[in-house]
Design a protein around this motif. Structure first.
Motif: not given
Length: 504
Positions: A200-223
């Motif tokens: 992703m582009m920021f003002n100081n250049g590219w920033h890099y990330y790793v995107v993990l594709y995980l099995k199962g449902d995402a953790p729930k946040k809403l109480v």
């Protein structure tokens, strides 16, 4: 399956190597696009394929298909596939073709990463061949944001124990996770299907990330999750929702227009810089000189503004998504079942297909000689493309569907053609067409906001989801008017207005 994005701590050497790999992916992608375009041109000049395609299209235009028509469609589809597959115009055909070109990048990209890029090209080919796509496009290097994968054992491999990504000689460390971040901790307990590298582009250049594709449902946040049923009338810029206990009238991504000002300024600076650096590429009237074949020259100022422009686009996209996520959470706290009017936003973004028509009113236009002339201007053929770009209503509905599925809810769509929520009056039991500019309706002696009333009707749909249940509407209307008036008064006192959509 769900995703988790983790930032990478990269050195200058790592950045240099990753840039090389993105250049390799861009080259592989565009070589595959060029090959696919040649194969599609080959199909266009195949007389047998064109005759089958025209017959297929003529049968598809019929309102009702008989059993003989369906059998003929299957036969025609097979005949066209028999012509298309031998020349290599398929997902696996493109993968096998690009394998030869990718041999020079074996130290930079794995075989599965190359295959994934060929699959992305095939998705574009599918739209052109089988859907409403018009043309397959090449892609600029700056527009490549991800390098995909298929498994966690080939190419970029994520190790949970050391929190590193091993990628053909590169060892990329992730930034440490906060121990109090329960979401990421729980997500990492799931098995990894595959991962991809993202930038992703920021003002100081590219920033890099790793995107993990995980099995199962995402953790729930809403109480807390509600138990009501809500009807939603999705607009281009707003969302109206009505449940048993709550009425919602919200503007989608209200601050998105602030980013457009920055975008416009940067685009003007870039255009000025490009014209100063390439005087021979333009005619005296300011248009591009098509006969000049010199390479475009981009100054450092232009490149800096281009990075800033990409950065602003990223911020706008992130803000819009975050705004939609918050609104979806707010609705889920009240309801778990949603009835939504089906909308074709892609069609709303296109220009009107009607021939040009003149307006009824006359306008005084100043002539070159200083005189004024009364003329009837042409009606605008533009529709809602700019609003769709700013608000992204389709993204909101997709987020709501995803979250509903996570919490055991449901999103159902009513049949717009038969329902006609904007026209129905449950008191008179009639369909009365109202102009779009009229944002209020008088129902049973009460003045109600148009979108909220449509959402009220959608909530009280019958079992077939084709019409409103009049008995339900009559029974619940007085309660709806009460909470409706309370919401409108609250919005007016808090100075939340949007006249073109809300009506005040």
């Amino acid at each position: 399956m769900h995703t988790l994005q983790l930032p990478l701590k990269t050195t200058s050497y790592d950045n240099h190597q990753i840039v090389r790999r993105f250049h390799a992916v861009s080259h592989i992608h565009n070589v595959t696009v060029r090959h696919a375009i040649k194969l599609m041109d080959q199909l266009k000049h195949d007389k047998a394929y064109c005759s089958y395609l025209s017959e297929y299209a003529s049968i598809k235009k019929k309102e009702k298909l008989s059993s003989a028509d369906k059998k003929r469609l299957k036969a025609l589809s097979k005949l066209m596939s028999d012509i298309r597959l031998p020349i290599g115009l398929s997902e696996y055909g493109l993968q096998s073709y690009i394998k030869v070109c990718a041999k020079q990048y074996t130290k930079l990209l794995s075989s599965q990463q190359v295959q994934k890029e060929a699959t992305r090209v095939w998705r574009g080919v599918e739209k052109v061949l089988f859907s409403n796509g018009k043309k397959l496009h090449f892609k600029k290097y700056m527009n490549f944001d991800t390098i995909g994968g298929k498994t966690n054992t080939n190419g970029a491999k994520f190790d949970k124990a050391s929190m590193t990504v091993n990628w053909l000689g590169l060892c990329l460390k992730c930034k440490p996770i906060n121990k109090n971040d329960a979401y990421k901790t729980e997500a990492l307990s799931h098995d990894i299907s595959y991962c991809e590298i993202k930038r992703m582009m920021f003002n100081n250049g590219w920033h890099y990330y790793v995107v993990l594709y995980l099995k199962g449902d995402a953790p729930k946040k809403l109480v807390k999750v509600g138990s009501n049923k809500m009807g939603i009338d999705p607009g281009v810029s707003t969302i109206a929702g009505v449940s048993d206990d709550k009425v919602v009238l919200k503007e989608l991504a209200p601050k998105s227009k602030d980013y457009n000002k920055q975008i416009r300024k940067l685009q003007q600076r870039m255009d000025t810089s490009k014209r100063l650096s390439n005087p021979n590429k333009y005619n005296q009237d300011g248009t591009i000189n098509r006969s000049n074949r010199d390479r475009w020259v981009y100054s450092n100022t232009y490149k800096k503004n281009r990075r800033q422009l990409k950065c602003v686009y990223r911020k706008k996209s992130a803000y819009t998504k975050q705004s939609h996520e918050k609104l979806a959470n707010e609705l889920l706290e009240d309801s778990i079942i949603f009835l939504v009017e089906d909308m074709n936003y892609a069609a709303l973004g296109k220009k009107s297909k009607k021939p040009a028509e003149r307006q009824d009113k006359t306008t005084n236009v100043k002539q070159k000689d200083g005189t004024t002339k009364a003329v009837k201007k042409y009606k605008k053929k533009k529709r809602y493309g700019k609003s769709l770009n700013n608000r992204s209503p389709s993204l909101f509905l997709s987020i709501l569907k995803r979250k509903c599925g996570l919490y055991g809810g449901q999103v159902q769509t009513v049949k717009t053609k038969t329902f006609k929520a904007s026209q129905y009056d449950h008191v008179k039991d009639e369909y009365i067409k109202v102009p779009l500019s009229q944002r209020e309706k008088v129902i049973g002696g009460y003045t109600v906001q148009r979108d909220l009333y449509s959402a009220f009707l959608i909530k009280n749909a019958d079992c077939t989801l084709e019409h409103a249940d009049r008995d339900k509407c009559v029974h619940e209307f007085e309660h709806f008017v009460m909470i409706h008036d309370q919401l409108i008064n609250d919005l007016k006192t808090s100075n939340v207005t949007m006249k073109q959509c809300f009506g005040f």
